[in-house]
Design a protein around this motif. Structure first.
Motif, PDB file in Angstrom:
ATOM      1  N   GLY A  22       0.881  -1.211   0.054  1.00  0.00           N
ATOM      2  CA  GLY A  22      -0.189   0.085  -0.173  1.00  0.00           C
ATOM      3  C   GLY A  22       0.931   1.341   0.132  1.00  0.00           C
ATOM      4  N   GLU A  23       0.397   2.468  -0.450  1.00  0.00           N
ATOM      5  CA  GLU A  23       1.231   3.623  -0.695  1.00  0.00           C
ATOM      6  C   GLU A  23       1.445   4.192   0.681  1.00  0.00           C
ATOM      7  OE1 GLU A  23      -2.195   6.890  -1.594  1.00  0.00           O
ATOM      8  OE2 GLU A  23      -1.037   6.474  -3.082  1.00  0.00           O
ATOM      9  N   SER A  24       0.686   3.829   1.666  1.00  0.00           N
ATOM     10  CA  SER A  24       0.875   4.511   3.046  1.00  0.00           C
ATOM     11  C   SER A  24       1.728   3.801   3.918  1.00  0.00           C
ATOM     12  CB  SER A  24      -0.642   4.917   3.659  1.00  0.00           C
ATOM     13  OG  SER A  24      -1.138   3.863   3.852  1.00  0.00           O
ATOM     14  N   HIS A  25       2.364   2.749   3.363  1.00  0.00           N
ATOM     15  CA  HIS A  25       3.166   2.030   4.371  1.00  0.00           C
ATOM     16  C   HIS A  25       4.543   2.655   4.525  1.00  0.00           C
ATOM     17  CE1 HIS A  25       5.971  -1.346   5.483  1.00  0.00           C
ATOM     18  NE2 HIS A  25       4.987  -1.995   5.892  1.00  0.00           N
ATOM     19  N   PRO A  26       5.034   2.728   5.946  1.00  0.00           N
ATOM     20  CA  PRO A  26       6.314   3.497   6.002  1.00  0.00           C
ATOM     21  C   PRO A  26       7.553   3.162   4.976  1.00  0.00           C
ATOM     22  CG  PRO A  26       5.404   2.348   7.973  1.00  0.00           C
ATOM     23  CD  PRO A  26       4.588   1.976   7.172  1.00  0.00           C
ATOM     24  N   ASP A  27       7.549   1.760   4.427  1.00  0.00           N
ATOM     25  CA  ASP A  27       8.602   1.555   3.931  1.00  0.00           C
ATOM     26  C   ASP A  27       8.252   2.161   2.060  1.00  0.00           C
ATOM     27  OD1 ASP A  27       9.944  -0.044   5.577  1.00  0.00           O
ATOM     28  OD2 ASP A  27       9.154  -2.006   4.520  1.00  0.00           O
ATOM     29  N   ALA A  28       6.903   2.329   1.963  1.00  0.00           N
ATOM     30  CA  ALA A  28       6.611   2.994   0.640  1.00  0.00           C
ATOM     31  C   ALA A  28       6.927   4.425   0.659  1.00  0.00           C
ATOM     32  CB  ALA A  28       5.196   2.618   0.228  1.00  0.00           C
ATOM     33  N   ILE A  29       6.839   5.137   1.983  1.00  0.00           N
ATOM     34  CA  ILE A  29       6.924   6.424   2.175  1.00  0.00           C
ATOM     35  C   ILE A  29       8.256   6.932   2.082  1.00  0.00           C
ATOM     36  CG2 ILE A  29       6.803   8.367   3.937  1.00  0.00           C
ATOM     37  CD1 ILE A  29       4.052   6.986   4.905  1.00  0.00           C
ATOM     38  N   ARG A  30       9.276   5.994   2.742  1.00  0.00           N
ATOM     39  CA  ARG A  30      10.687   6.134   2.690  1.00  0.00           C
ATOM     40  C   ARG A  30      11.107   6.055   1.111  1.00  0.00           C
ATOM     41  NH1 ARG A  30      10.489   3.935   7.755  1.00  0.00           N
ATOM     42  NH2 ARG A  30      10.294   1.905   7.056  1.00  0.00           N
ATOM     43  N   LEU A  31      10.870   4.875   0.606  1.00  0.00           N
ATOM     44  CA  LEU A  31      11.113   4.812  -0.720  1.00  0.00           C
ATOM     45  C   LEU A  31      10.719   5.935  -1.776  1.00  0.00           C
ATOM     46  CD1 LEU A  31      12.845   3.008  -2.815  1.00  0.00           C
ATOM     47  CD2 LEU A  31      10.974   1.628  -3.170  1.00  0.00           C
ATOM     48  N   ARG A  32       9.558   6.443  -1.554  1.00  0.00           N
ATOM     49  CA  ARG A  32       9.134   7.366  -2.368  1.00  0.00           C
ATOM     50  C   ARG A  32       9.781   8.837  -2.305  1.00  0.00           C
ATOM     51  NH1 ARG A  32       4.699   7.591  -0.355  1.00  0.00           N
ATOM     52  NH2 ARG A  32       3.715   5.632  -1.864  1.00  0.00           N
ATOM     53  N   HIS A  33      10.352   8.932  -0.659  1.00  0.00           N
ATOM     54  CA  HIS A  33      11.114   9.998  -0.462  1.00  0.00           C
ATOM     55  C   HIS A  33      12.449   9.916  -1.365  1.00  0.00           C
ATOM     56  CE1 HIS A  33      12.131  13.470   2.019  1.00  0.00           C
ATOM     57  NE2 HIS A  33      13.219  13.000   2.208  1.00  0.00           N
ATOM     58  N   LYS A  34      13.162   8.808  -1.055  1.00  0.00           N
ATOM     59  CA  LYS A  34      14.222   8.397  -1.792  1.00  0.00           C
ATOM     60  C   LYS A  34      14.417   8.893  -3.407  1.00  0.00           C
ATOM     61  CE  LYS A  34      17.886   5.062  -1.927  1.00  0.00           C
ATOM     62  NZ  LYS A  34      18.384   3.720  -1.585  1.00  0.00           N
ATOM     63  N   LEU A  35      13.098   8.124  -3.956  1.00  0.00           N
ATOM     64  CA  LEU A  35      13.167   8.498  -5.356  1.00  0.00           C
ATOM     65  C   LEU A  35      12.743  10.056  -5.587  1.00  0.00           C
ATOM     66  CD1 LEU A  35      12.680   7.602  -8.308  1.00  0.00           C
ATOM     67  CD2 LEU A  35      10.244   7.026  -7.676  1.00  0.00           C
ATOM     68  N   ALA A  36      12.086  10.680  -4.732  1.00  0.00           N
ATOM     69  CA  ALA A  36      12.190  12.231  -5.123  1.00  0.00           C
ATOM     70  C   ALA A  36      13.396  12.833  -5.016  1.00  0.00           C
ATOM     71  CB  ALA A  36      11.318  12.606  -3.911  1.00  0.00           C
ATOM     72  N   HIS A  37      14.208  12.520  -4.139  1.00  0.00           N
ATOM     73  CA  HIS A  37      15.822  12.920  -4.181  1.00  0.00           C
ATOM     74  C   HIS A  37      16.516  12.646  -5.039  1.00  0.00           C
ATOM     75  CE1 HIS A  37      16.156  15.204  -0.105  1.00  0.00           C
ATOM     76  NE2 HIS A  37      15.199  14.438   0.335  1.00  0.00           N
ATOM     77  N   ALA A  38      16.144  11.317  -5.891  1.00  0.00           N
ATOM     78  CA  ALA A  38      16.919  10.991  -6.978  1.00  0.00           C
ATOM     79  C   ALA A  38      16.470  11.940  -8.337  1.00  0.00           C
ATOM     80  CB  ALA A  38      16.842   9.530  -7.200  1.00  0.00           C
ATOM     81  N   TYR A  39      15.024  12.164  -8.314  1.00  0.00           N
ATOM     82  CA  TYR A  39      14.639  13.157  -9.301  1.00  0.00           C
ATOM     83  C   TYR A  39      15.474  14.536  -9.208  1.00  0.00           C
ATOM     84  CZ  TYR A  39      10.722  10.073 -10.641  1.00  0.00           C
ATOM     85  OH  TYR A  39      10.091   9.172 -11.204  1.00  0.00           O
ATOM     86  N   ARG A  40      15.597  14.932  -7.753  1.00  0.00           N
ATOM     87  CA  ARG A  40      16.017  16.290  -7.692  1.00  0.00           C
ATOM     88  C   ARG A  40      17.463  16.293  -7.996  1.00  0.00           C
ATOM     89  NH1 ARG A  40      19.074  18.007  -4.065  1.00  0.00           N
ATOM     90  NH2 ARG A  40      18.860  16.413  -2.756  1.00  0.00           N
ATOM     91  N   ALA A  41      18.018  15.113  -7.658  1.00  0.00           N
ATOM     92  CA  ALA A  41      19.516  14.983  -8.300  1.00  0.00           C
ATOM     93  C   ALA A  41      19.923  15.179  -9.492  1.00  0.00           C
ATOM     94  CB  ALA A  41      20.183  14.027  -7.533  1.00  0.00           C
ATOM     95  N   ALA A  42      18.879  14.563 -10.248  1.00  0.00           N
ATOM     96  CA  ALA A  42      18.824  14.396 -11.681  1.00  0.00           C
ATOM     97  C   ALA A  42      18.114  15.621 -12.491  1.00  0.00           C
ATOM     98  CB  ALA A  42      18.060  13.193 -12.314  1.00  0.00           C
ATOM     99  N   LYS A  43      17.829  16.528 -11.605  1.00  0.00           N
ATOM    100  CA  LYS A  43      17.233  18.013 -12.032  1.00  0.00           C
ATOM    101  C   LYS A  43      15.935  17.683 -12.622  1.00  0.00           C
ATOM    102  CE  LYS A  43      21.797  20.136 -12.642  1.00  0.00           C
ATOM    103  NZ  LYS A  43      21.856  20.571 -11.195  1.00  0.00           N
ATOM    104  N   ALA A  44      15.223  16.689 -12.270  1.00  0.00           N
ATOM    105  CA  ALA A  44      13.902  16.428 -12.831  1.00  0.00           C
ATOM    106  C   ALA A  44      13.043  16.930 -11.490  1.00  0.00           C
ATOM    107  CB  ALA A  44      13.649  15.073 -13.062  1.00  0.00           C
ATOM    108  N   PHE A  45      12.912  18.461 -11.667  1.00  0.00           N
ATOM    109  CA  PHE A  45      12.464  19.062 -10.387  1.00  0.00           C
ATOM    110  C   PHE A  45      10.840  18.968 -10.331  1.00  0.00           C
ATOM    111  CE2 PHE A  45      16.479  21.651 -11.401  1.00  0.00           C
ATOM    112  CZ  PHE A  45      16.996  21.344 -10.263  1.00  0.00           C
ATOM    113  N   ASP A  46      10.379  18.818 -11.422  1.00  0.00           N
ATOM    114  CA  ASP A  46       8.922  18.729 -11.476  1.00  0.00           C
ATOM    115  C   ASP A  46       8.194  17.419 -10.855  1.00  0.00           C
ATOM    116  OD1 ASP A  46       8.384  21.223 -12.542  1.00  0.00           O
ATOM    117  OD2 ASP A  46       8.041  20.432 -14.376  1.00  0.00           O
ATOM    118  N   SER A  47       9.221  16.381 -11.081  1.00  0.00           N
ATOM    119  CA  SER A  47       8.949  14.934 -10.797  1.00  0.00           C
ATOM    120  C   SER A  47       9.256  14.993  -9.533  1.00  0.00           C
ATOM    121  CB  SER A  47       9.797  13.837 -11.577  1.00  0.00           C
ATOM    122  OG  SER A  47       9.115  13.824 -12.835  1.00  0.00           O
ATOM    123  N   ALA A  48      10.300  15.556  -8.851  1.00  0.00           N
ATOM    124  CA  ALA A  48      10.585  15.443  -7.424  1.00  0.00           C
ATOM    125  C   ALA A  48       9.299  16.222  -6.604  1.00  0.00           C
ATOM    126  CB  ALA A  48      11.947  16.187  -7.329  1.00  0.00           C
TER     127      ALA A  48
END
Length: 69
Positions: A22-48
């Motif tokens: 489920g999307e609200s599971h703590p592991d999903a929340i952590r991974l989504r946060h990590k992915l957002a940071h990866a997008y930011r690092a790749a300069k994909a700011f809208d996705s982040a």
């Protein structure tokens, strides 16, 4: 900087986690946060920004607005 292969792997992992736990599971929340940071690092700011905002909304629903995240 995150490369496209790393981002693709994180996207696949997140999709799998959301399907199984489920999307609200703590592991999903952590991974989504990590992915957002990866997008930011790749300069994909809208996705982040989209993922950071989605995560914030989910956290407010799950933990309440007063929770110290």
């Amino acid at each position: 900087m995150a490369n496209p292969e790393q981002i693709k792997k994180l996207e696949e992992q997140l999709l799998s986690l959301e399907r199984s736990l489920g999307e609200s599971h703590p592991d999903a929340i952590r991974l989504r946060h990590k992915l957002a940071h990866a997008y930011r690092a790749a300069k994909a700011f809208d996705s982040a920004l989209e993922l950071f905002e989605r995560n914030a909304d989910i956290c407010v629903q799950v933990y309440s607005a007063d929770h110290a995240i």
